[in-house]
Design an enzyme around this catalytic site. Structure first.
Site, mmCIF file in Angstrom:
data_model
loop_
_atom_site.group_PDB
_atom_site.id
_atom_site.type_symbol
_atom_site.label_atom_id
_atom_site.label_comp_id
_atom_site.label_asym_id
_atom_site.label_seq_id
_atom_site.Cartn_x
_atom_site.Cartn_y
_atom_site.Cartn_z
ATOM 1 N N ASN A 109 -37.441 2.928 -31.428
ATOM 2 C CA ASN A 109 -36.042 3.322 -31.637
ATOM 3 C C ASN A 109 -35.469 2.370 -32.670
ATOM 4 O OD1 ASN A 109 -33.286 3.947 -31.392
ATOM 5 N ND2 ASN A 109 -33.042 2.570 -29.649
ATOM 6 N N GLY A 110 -34.946 2.910 -33.776
ATOM 7 C CA GLY A 110 -34.338 2.037 -34.778
ATOM 8 C C GLY A 110 -34.787 2.394 -36.176
ATOM 9 N N GLY B 100 -31.616 11.679 -28.445
ATOM 10 C CA GLY B 100 -32.370 12.433 -29.446
ATOM 11 C C GLY B 100 -32.869 13.733 -28.869
ATOM 12 N N CYS C 227 -32.880 7.145 -31.205
ATOM 13 C CA CYS C 227 -33.973 7.583 -30.356
ATOM 14 C C CYS C 227 -33.901 6.874 -29.015
ATOM 15 C CB CYS C 227 -35.319 7.242 -31.002
ATOM 16 S SG CYS C 227 -35.538 7.979 -32.619
ATOM 17 N N TYR D 293 -20.069 5.196 -28.451
ATOM 18 C CA TYR D 293 -20.519 6.586 -28.413
ATOM 19 C C TYR D 293 -21.950 6.837 -27.924
ATOM 20 C CZ TYR D 293 -22.605 10.856 -30.176
ATOM 21 O OH TYR D 293 -23.328 12.001 -30.281
#
Ligand code: SF4
Length: 465
Positions: free
Chosen positions: A111-112, A37, A11, A252
């Site tokens: 995020n996570g 996302g 995210c 990435y």
């Protein structure tokens, strides 16, 4: 090949306080973070004494329009783009989430992934909490709400001390912004400044998009408190045993124009490609990369190998990213729609195809077939990371260990399955060297099984490791 459906992303989060265009800035920043996302997007902003939030399924451009942004106009806002790494793909799980409790209203964007979320949730439910979503983020909200402290800051700090795993978190109240990063610094979070006000974002590309200057990264284990008025200050959540920044951000996830630890992502990827060429040379006519995330590594490979780089594959940018689609059957169709080889570039040529990773292997197999159908004489696949053998529990959805092609297979067996003339992966040692930091400062668990935050009992590793 992760850009086309094998590895789902995490995210992106953003927050700004004390700027009259807060909602619009958040919208632009989320645009810049869209690659993190594409399933849902949301913005929450402070409206006098309450918090207003708008969330929707789809891309930032699909969820927001002028009218909605007008309704969110404010001087303090946070935003979120989501791929569901925990919790189902439902609007109810879209973020930011907003809660009201004794300290007033609070919005959270995370995020996570928390590895102890299920245990905390069981405990909280036993104590009477009622959950409306299946996401980890709501667990954090309940933890904050249930703290006995009368001061919100103490409550946030105490709640963060209870959670384990990976997070880049922004929390907004009517007069404060909190920015927190997990004690190992697995997920990124950066601080910026814009016209005397502060912003926080998952990546520096979001700062540049809105014209903010980079100040510094939020430290692992730091809870930064940014009041609307007054000085910014830091509290310590916990100090992890070691820093463990996700190495996959470099490989990435992140946008090539972002920097982490003062190193530009595009240049790190070029290094990965260079090292790959040094370690695994091959006689070939042309080097090409899988768009978009492997282009930097492919250009590094080509430069080092002194083989011309050519654009051998074209990506249709207007389909949306295929890993939004939930089933394997649909993902494969998405790949066919998304990539097309340029025949004139590959016809009769010995091609080096550079990709950033192989997760399930189905996409790599398909791309090799595409190049052969377009007339490539040989296809030599070079991967700018090691074999992906272990699931990620820190916010990246790689499905089950049983789906990972490198589990229980040798490189030769993978090559055979994919149908390439040769296949080589960068080693863990060389990957870390190319990133420019010591092994100990990274999470490399999906390649090594060396998980920086120990896993809870219900998590099992592939049985051949
Ligand atoms: S397991 Fe892999 S993808 Fe997950 S945080 Fe660690 S390095 Fe990143």
């Amino acid at each position: 090949m992760v850009t086309l459906g094998e590895l789902r992303e995490e995210c992106g989060v953003f927050g700004v306080i004390g700027h009259r265009d807060a909602a619009l800035l958040t919208y632009y920043a989320l645009y810049a973070l869209q690659h993190r996302g594409q399933e849902s997007a949301g913005i929450a902003s402070v409206r006098r004494d309450w918090i207003e939030a708008r969330r929707g399924m789809g891309l930032v451009s699909e969820v927001f329009d002028d009218e909605i942004l007008g309704e969110l106009e404010s001087d303090t806002a946070i935003g979120h783009v989501r791929y569901s790494t925990s919790g189902e793909s439902l609007l109810v799980n879209a973020q930011p989430i907003v809660v009201r409790f004794k300290h007033g209203s609070l919005a959270l964007a995370h995020n996570g992934n928390l590895i102890n979320a299920h245990l905390l949730k069981e405990r909280l439910e036993g104590e009477g909490s009622i959950f409306q979503t299946t996401s980890d983020t709501e667990v954090i909200a309940h933890l904050i709400a249930r703290q006995p402290w009368s001061d919100l800051e103490e409550a946030v700090l105490a709640a963060l001390k209870e959670i384990r795993g990976a997070y880049g978190l922004v929390i907004m109240t009517k007069d404060r912004l909190f920015a927190a990063r997990d004690p190992h610094g697995i997920r990124p979070l950066v601080l910026g400044r814009l016209n005397g006000t502060f912003v926080v974002a998952s990546e520096t590309c979001a700062l540049e998009t809105i014209g903010a200057e980079f100040v510094r990264e939020i430290e692992p284990g730091e809870l930064l408190v940014i009041p609307k008025e007054g000085e910014v200050y830091s509290l310590q959540i916990d100090k992890g045993e070691r820093e463990a920044f996700c190495v996959f951000e470099y490989i990435y996830f992140a946008r090539p124009d972002s920097d982490f630890r003062n190193r530009n992502v595009h240049l790190v990827r070029k290094n990965l490609g260079r090292f790959l060429a040094e370690d695994y040379p091959v006689i070939a006519d042309v080097v090409t990369g899988v768009p978009d995330s492997s282009i930097s590594a492919a250009s590094g490979y080509a430069e080092e190998a002194k083989i011309p780089y050519q654009m051998g594959l074209i990506k249709n940018r207007y389909l949306g990213r295929t890993f939004i689609q939930p089933t394997q059957r649909l993902r494969e169709r998405g790949v066919r729609l998304k990539l097309n080889p340029i025949k004139q570039v590959v016809w009769g040529k010995r091609v080096v195809l550079v990709d950033d990773s192989i997760v399930r292997g189905t996409t790599a197999k398909h791309i090799v077939q595409l190049l052969r159908l377009a007339g490539a004489k040989e296809v030599h696949l070079r991967i700018s990371s090691p074999p992906y053998r272990f699931p990620c529990y820190y916010g990246i959805d790689t499905s089950q260990a049983s789906e990972l092609v490198a589990v229980g297979r040798s490189v030769e067996e993978i090559r055979e399955m994919i149908g390439a003339d040769s296949l080589e992966f960068l080693s863990v040692k060389r990957m870390v060297e190319a990133c420019g930091f010591s092994y100990d400062s990274f999470c490399t668990a999906c390649f090594t099984g060396d998980y920086p935050v120990s896993l809870e009992k219900r998590v099992s590793l592939p049985n051949d490791f």
